[in-house]
Design a protein around this motif. Structure first.
Motif, PDB file in Angstrom:
ATOM      1  N   SER A   1       3.266   7.583  10.609  1.00 56.79           N
ATOM      2  CA  SER A   1       4.643   7.162  10.797  1.00 56.79           C
ATOM      3  C   SER A   1       5.078   7.852  12.087  1.00 56.79           C
ATOM      4  N   VAL A   2       5.877   7.192  12.870  1.00 55.31           N
ATOM      5  CA  VAL A   2       6.254   7.713  14.173  1.00 55.31           C
ATOM      6  C   VAL A   2       7.770   7.802  14.231  1.00 55.31           C
TER       7      VAL A   2
ATOM      8  N   ASP B   1       0.851  -1.188   0.000  1.00 53.40           N
ATOM      9  CA  ASP B   1       0.000   0.000   0.000  1.00 53.40           C
ATOM     10  C   ASP B   1       0.888   1.241   0.000  1.00 53.40           C
ATOM     11  N   ILE B   2       0.475   2.242  -0.721  1.00 59.33           N
ATOM     12  CA  ILE B   2       1.211   3.506  -0.774  1.00 59.33           C
ATOM     13  C   ILE B   2       0.381   4.556  -0.046  1.00 59.33           C
ATOM     14  N   HIS B   3       1.051   5.300   0.815  1.00 59.09           N
ATOM     15  CA  HIS B   3       0.407   6.370   1.563  1.00 59.09           C
ATOM     16  C   HIS B   3       1.116   7.682   1.241  1.00 59.09           C
TER      17      HIS B   3
ATOM     18  N   GLY C   1       1.924   2.973  11.706  1.00 59.55           N
ATOM     19  CA  GLY C   1       2.624   2.574  10.492  1.00 59.55           C
ATOM     20  C   GLY C   1       4.111   2.430  10.776  1.00 59.55           C
ATOM     21  N   PRO C   2       4.955   2.891   9.873  1.00 58.91           N
ATOM     22  CA  PRO C   2       6.402   2.711  10.043  1.00 58.91           C
ATOM     23  C   PRO C   2       6.977   3.576  11.162  1.00 58.91           C
TER      24      PRO C   2
ATOM     25  N   SER D   1      -1.324   9.706   5.373  1.00 65.14           N
ATOM     26  CA  SER D   1      -0.354   9.450   6.426  1.00 65.14           C
ATOM     27  C   SER D   1       0.272  10.762   6.878  1.00 65.14           C
ATOM     28  N   ILE D   2       0.592  10.845   8.152  1.00 67.61           N
ATOM     29  CA  ILE D   2       1.315  11.988   8.699  1.00 67.61           C
ATOM     30  C   ILE D   2       2.323  11.448   9.711  1.00 67.61           C
TER      31      ILE D   2
END
Length: 127
Positions: free
Chosen positions: A74-75, A7-9, A110-111, A44-45
């Protein structure tokens, strides 16, 4: 719809920028609703605040609840872990990060972004 490999965000690094209040956010949007608005324009943020300090379960829960179902964060990993000479020295910081209730993001986690300082060169002994 569930997430799957590949999946692309599309996202950005953060959501609280004063200049966006003049160009991206609608006039009059309360600051507390900026994440809610941005998360409906992107998929995504990055949560940059985790780089600087440990966040509470309440923050992660609030961010999770303000965003749409298939949104992901993403964190950024904490800088205290990334500035160590070896991974072993970073153990405590990494453990504190993963015990900081980041799991409260649930399916929206997410990542994890490991942003090493520009002065750090690759060292296979680090790992």
């Amino acid at each position: 719809m569930s997430r799957k490999a590949g999946d692309i965000h599309i996202g950005v690094g953060g959501w609280t920028y004063a200049r966006w209040r003049e160009s991206f956010y609608p006039a009059g949007l309360p600051h507390k609703r900026e994440l809610e608005y941005a998360s409906r324009k992107l998929t995504s943020i990055e949560i940059n605040a985790t780089y600087y300090r440990t966040q509470s379960a309440a923050n992660f829960t609030k961010w999770r609840d303000e965003t749409p179902e298939h949104f992901i964060f993403s964190v950024k990993a904490p800088r205290f872990a990334l500035m160590r000479k070896t991974a072993t020295e970073a153990d405590e910081s990494i453990e504190r990060f993963f015990n900081s209730e980041v799991i409260e993001l649930g399916d929206k986690l997410g990542p994890i972004l490991w942003q090493f300082p520009p002065t750090k060169t690759f060292d296979s002994e680090f790992f």
